[in-house]
Design an enzyme around this catalytic site. Structure first.
Site, PDB file in Angstrom:
ATOM      1  N   THR A  66       0.839  -1.210   0.000  1.00  0.00           N
ATOM      2  CA  THR A  66       0.000   0.000   0.000  1.00  0.00           C
ATOM      3  C   THR A  66       0.866   1.247   0.000  1.00  0.00           C
ATOM      4  O   THR A  66       2.096   1.170  -0.185  1.00  0.00           O
ATOM      5  CB  THR A  66      -1.045  -0.048   1.142  1.00  0.00           C
ATOM      6  OG1 THR A  66      -1.965   1.023   0.947  1.00  0.00           O
ATOM      7  CG2 THR A  66      -0.408   0.078   2.520  1.00  0.00           C
ATOM      8  N   LYS A  70       3.158   1.246  -4.086  1.00  0.00           N
ATOM      9  CA  LYS A  70       2.498   0.446  -5.124  1.00  0.00           C
ATOM     10  C   LYS A  70       3.197   0.538  -6.490  1.00  0.00           C
ATOM     11  O   LYS A  70       3.044  -0.345  -7.322  1.00  0.00           O
ATOM     12  CB  LYS A  70       1.033   0.878  -5.274  1.00  0.00           C
ATOM     13  CG  LYS A  70       0.159   0.445  -4.123  1.00  0.00           C
ATOM     14  CD  LYS A  70      -1.289   0.797  -4.365  1.00  0.00           C
ATOM     15  CE  LYS A  70      -2.118   0.490  -3.131  1.00  0.00           C
ATOM     16  NZ  LYS A  70      -3.531   0.755  -3.311  1.00  0.00           N
ATOM     17  N   ASP A  82      -0.487  -8.339 -16.871  1.00  0.00           N
ATOM     18  CA  ASP A  82      -0.818  -7.311 -17.862  1.00  0.00           C
ATOM     19  C   ASP A  82      -1.630  -6.158 -17.285  1.00  0.00           C
ATOM     20  O   ASP A  82      -1.346  -4.996 -17.571  1.00  0.00           O
ATOM     21  CB  ASP A  82      -1.649  -7.948 -18.994  1.00  0.00           C
ATOM     22  CG  ASP A  82      -0.732  -8.339 -20.125  1.00  0.00           C
ATOM     23  OD1 ASP A  82       0.492  -8.100 -19.984  1.00  0.00           O
ATOM     24  OD2 ASP A  82      -1.232  -8.891 -21.126  1.00  0.00           O
ATOM     25  N   ASP A 106      -7.056  -3.890  -6.769  1.00  0.00           N
ATOM     26  CA  ASP A 106      -7.862  -2.746  -6.294  1.00  0.00           C
ATOM     27  C   ASP A 106      -9.028  -2.421  -7.235  1.00  0.00           C
ATOM     28  O   ASP A 106     -10.165  -2.287  -6.798  1.00  0.00           O
ATOM     29  CB  ASP A 106      -6.990  -1.482  -6.184  1.00  0.00           C
ATOM     30  CG  ASP A 106      -6.056  -1.522  -4.992  1.00  0.00           C
ATOM     31  OD1 ASP A 106      -6.374  -2.199  -4.002  1.00  0.00           O
ATOM     32  OD2 ASP A 106      -4.998  -0.861  -5.052  1.00  0.00           O
ATOM     33  N   GLY A 132      -5.042   9.888  -8.595  1.00  0.00           N
ATOM     34  CA  GLY A 132      -3.829   9.249  -8.073  1.00  0.00           C
ATOM     35  C   GLY A 132      -3.782   7.773  -8.442  1.00  0.00           C
ATOM     36  O   GLY A 132      -4.454   7.329  -9.377  1.00  0.00           O
ATOM     37  N   GLY A 133      -2.994   7.028  -7.685  1.00  0.00           N
ATOM     38  CA  GLY A 133      -2.811   5.599  -7.966  1.00  0.00           C
ATOM     39  C   GLY A 133      -4.116   4.826  -7.838  1.00  0.00           C
ATOM     40  O   GLY A 133      -4.426   3.967  -8.679  1.00  0.00           O
ATOM     41  N   TYR A 218     -12.576   4.277   3.875  1.00  0.00           N
ATOM     42  CA  TYR A 218     -13.388   3.401   4.722  1.00  0.00           C
ATOM     43  C   TYR A 218     -13.242   3.705   6.214  1.00  0.00           C
ATOM     44  O   TYR A 218     -13.797   3.019   7.059  1.00  0.00           O
ATOM     45  CB  TYR A 218     -13.071   1.926   4.443  1.00  0.00           C
ATOM     46  CG  TYR A 218     -11.664   1.498   4.789  1.00  0.00           C
ATOM     47  CD1 TYR A 218     -11.343   1.089   6.080  1.00  0.00           C
ATOM     48  CD2 TYR A 218     -10.666   1.506   3.838  1.00  0.00           C
ATOM     49  CE1 TYR A 218     -10.058   0.705   6.404  1.00  0.00           C
ATOM     50  CE2 TYR A 218      -9.372   1.122   4.151  1.00  0.00           C
ATOM     51  CZ  TYR A 218      -9.086   0.722   5.437  1.00  0.00           C
ATOM     52  OH  TYR A 218      -7.808   0.354   5.758  1.00  0.00           O
TER      53      TYR A 218
HETATM   54  P1  ATR Z   1      -3.311   7.127  -4.098  1.00  0.00           P
HETATM   55  O1  ATR Z   1      -2.162   6.466  -4.736  1.00  0.00           O
HETATM   56  O2  ATR Z   1      -3.789   6.454  -2.846  1.00  0.00           O
HETATM   57  O3  ATR Z   1      -4.450   7.408  -5.012  1.00  0.00           O
HETATM   58  P2  ATR Z   1      -2.112   9.714  -4.400  1.00  0.00           P
HETATM   59  O4  ATR Z   1      -1.390   9.228  -5.582  1.00  0.00           O
HETATM   60  O5  ATR Z   1      -1.387  10.536  -3.388  1.00  0.00           O
HETATM   61  O6  ATR Z   1      -2.750   8.522  -3.546  1.00  0.00           O
HETATM   62  O7  ATR Z   1      -3.388  10.496  -4.960  1.00  0.00           O
HETATM   63  C1  ATR Z   1      -4.195  11.138  -4.143  1.00  0.00           C
HETATM   64  C2  ATR Z   1      -5.360  11.819  -4.929  1.00  0.00           C
HETATM   65  O8  ATR Z   1      -6.095  12.524  -3.966  1.00  0.00           O
HETATM   66  C3  ATR Z   1      -4.915  12.829  -5.950  1.00  0.00           C
HETATM   67  O9  ATR Z   1      -5.905  12.951  -6.938  1.00  0.00           O
HETATM   68  C4  ATR Z   1      -4.833  14.109  -5.118  1.00  0.00           C
HETATM   69  O10 ATR Z   1      -4.994  15.301  -5.849  1.00  0.00           O
HETATM   70  P3  ATR Z   1      -3.724  16.011  -6.561  1.00  0.00           P
HETATM   71  O11 ATR Z   1      -3.527  15.329  -7.880  1.00  0.00           O
HETATM   72  O12 ATR Z   1      -4.146  17.413  -6.685  1.00  0.00           O
HETATM   73  O13 ATR Z   1      -2.558  15.825  -5.627  1.00  0.00           O
HETATM   74  C5  ATR Z   1      -6.030  13.915  -4.242  1.00  0.00           C
HETATM   75  N1  ATR Z   1      -5.939  14.603  -2.971  1.00  0.00           N
HETATM   76  C6  ATR Z   1      -5.193  14.241  -1.904  1.00  0.00           C
HETATM   77  N2  ATR Z   1      -5.371  15.100  -0.889  1.00  0.00           N
HETATM   78  C7  ATR Z   1      -6.268  16.044  -1.330  1.00  0.00           C
HETATM   79  C8  ATR Z   1      -6.880  17.192  -0.753  1.00  0.00           C
HETATM   80  N3  ATR Z   1      -6.611  17.559   0.492  1.00  0.00           N
HETATM   81  N4  ATR Z   1      -7.760  17.884  -1.502  1.00  0.00           N
HETATM   82  C9  ATR Z   1      -8.051  17.504  -2.762  1.00  0.00           C
HETATM   83  N5  ATR Z   1      -7.495  16.442  -3.367  1.00  0.00           N
HETATM   84  C10 ATR Z   1      -6.630  15.709  -2.665  1.00  0.00           C
END
Ligand code: ATR
Length: 272
Positions: A66, A70, A82, A106, A132-133, A218
């Site tokens: 996690t 990842k 793939d 996921d 994000g991921g 969650y």
């Molecule tokens: P994960 O791999 O778990 O998806 P991540 O790569 O850090 O985690 O991505 C987090 C996502 O949540 C991104 O879309 C991020 O927005 P940005 O691209 O602008 O960074 C979004 N995110 C995280 N914290 C946020 C916040 N406080 N307000 C709005 N968007 C947030």
């Protein structure tokens, strides 16, 4: 009962002390008589290499990955299936015949959570919050279910555009610029961490929506987003379901099983 044949599976991440994965997997192992115990290990990035050596030495059948490893974990694997390759992220690793193979459960787990709630994706207009991921895995699987369109809403436009650039290879009807507050979405999905252990919400309801609303957060189970959706009379899907399905899928990969998804209801009861 632990005996001489007990195996170990685990989750690694930077800080996984609060993760509910041990409760889920150990419940599955008890229920299905799998002689394995699941633990969480919080690791720094410079410990990944030693961890991989340990997996090989101890012949650990599988582990989950996690935040924030990842993507990084891929450098340590012998093969990546793939789907995980296309998503660019691995959350499940199987050790077999001296090889480490990466998978991503996921996105598939997320789709199962929608289907479990009788939510159809085909022909639907979807709003995905976040890029994000987690969003990438979910978007990849959503796009295979033939939705009418997917719009992405994200704090940082260039991150959304990067994800859309990758997805466009598989699915055309995905966009950022056309995001429109007044659009009548059928499904609204939060993939960001906004709402985790806080009252923040990533979306403001106008009261006109008729969407199904789902959140991958969650903790708490009923996030502010889901609470407000319910107050607006909308159907909701909780993030805990995705967590359980991705765990069931990981155990299927590690132990070559078909697990009856009915046990999900029982797991939800014990971990809530
Ligand atoms: P994960 O791999 O778990 O998806 P991540 O790569 O850090 O985690 O991505 C987090 C996502 O949540 C991104 O879309 C991020 O927005 P940005 O691209 O602008 O960074 C979004 N995110 C995280 N914290 C946020 C916040 N406080 N307000 C709005 N968007 C947030």
């Amino acid at each position: 009962m632990i005996n001489g044949k007990t195996k170990l599976s685990c989750l690694i991440g930077r800080d996984v002390r609060e993760s509910k994965s041990p409760q889920i997997h150990n419940y599955i192992y008890n229920k299905l008589g799998i002689n394995c115990k699941y633990l969480n290990f919080s690791l720094n990035e410079n410990q990944l290499s030693d961890f991989i050596s340990t997996v090989k030495t101890l012949k650990i059948p599988g582990f989950n990955v996690t935040i924030p490893y990842k993507e990084k974990i891929i450098d340590f694997l012998d093969e990546v299936d793939d789907t995980a390759k296309k998503i660019g992220a691995v959350n499940t690793v199987k050790y077999i015949d001296g090889k480490l193979i990466g998978y991503n459960t996921d996105g598939a787990g997320y789709i199962m959570s929608l289907k479990n709630n009788n939510v159809d994706i085909s022909g639907k207009k979807i709003l995905v919050i976040g890029a994000g991921g987690a969003a990438r895995g979910i978007l990849f699987f959503l796009s295979k279910e033939n939705p009418e369109s997917i719009h992405i809403m994200n704090r940082t436009k260039k991150n959304a555009e990067a994800v859309i650039g990758e997805l466009k290879n598989y699915y055309e009807m995905i966009d950022y610029d056309h995001y429109n507050e007044d659009e009548d979405y059928d499904i609204i999905i939060n993939t960001t961490s906004v709402g985790m252990k806080s009252k923040d919400s990533p979306y403001k309801f106008t009261g006109k929506e008729s969407a199904v609303v789902s959140d991958i957060v969650y903790n708490p189970r009923l996030t502010t987003l889901l609470k407000e959706a319910k107050e607006n009379g909308l159907k909701t899907v909780e993030g805990i379901e995705m967590l359980i399905y991705q765990a069931l899928l990981a155990d299927q990969i590690w132990f070559d099983l078909e697990i009856d998804a009915d046990i999900m209801g029982e797991i939800i009861k014990i971990i809530s």
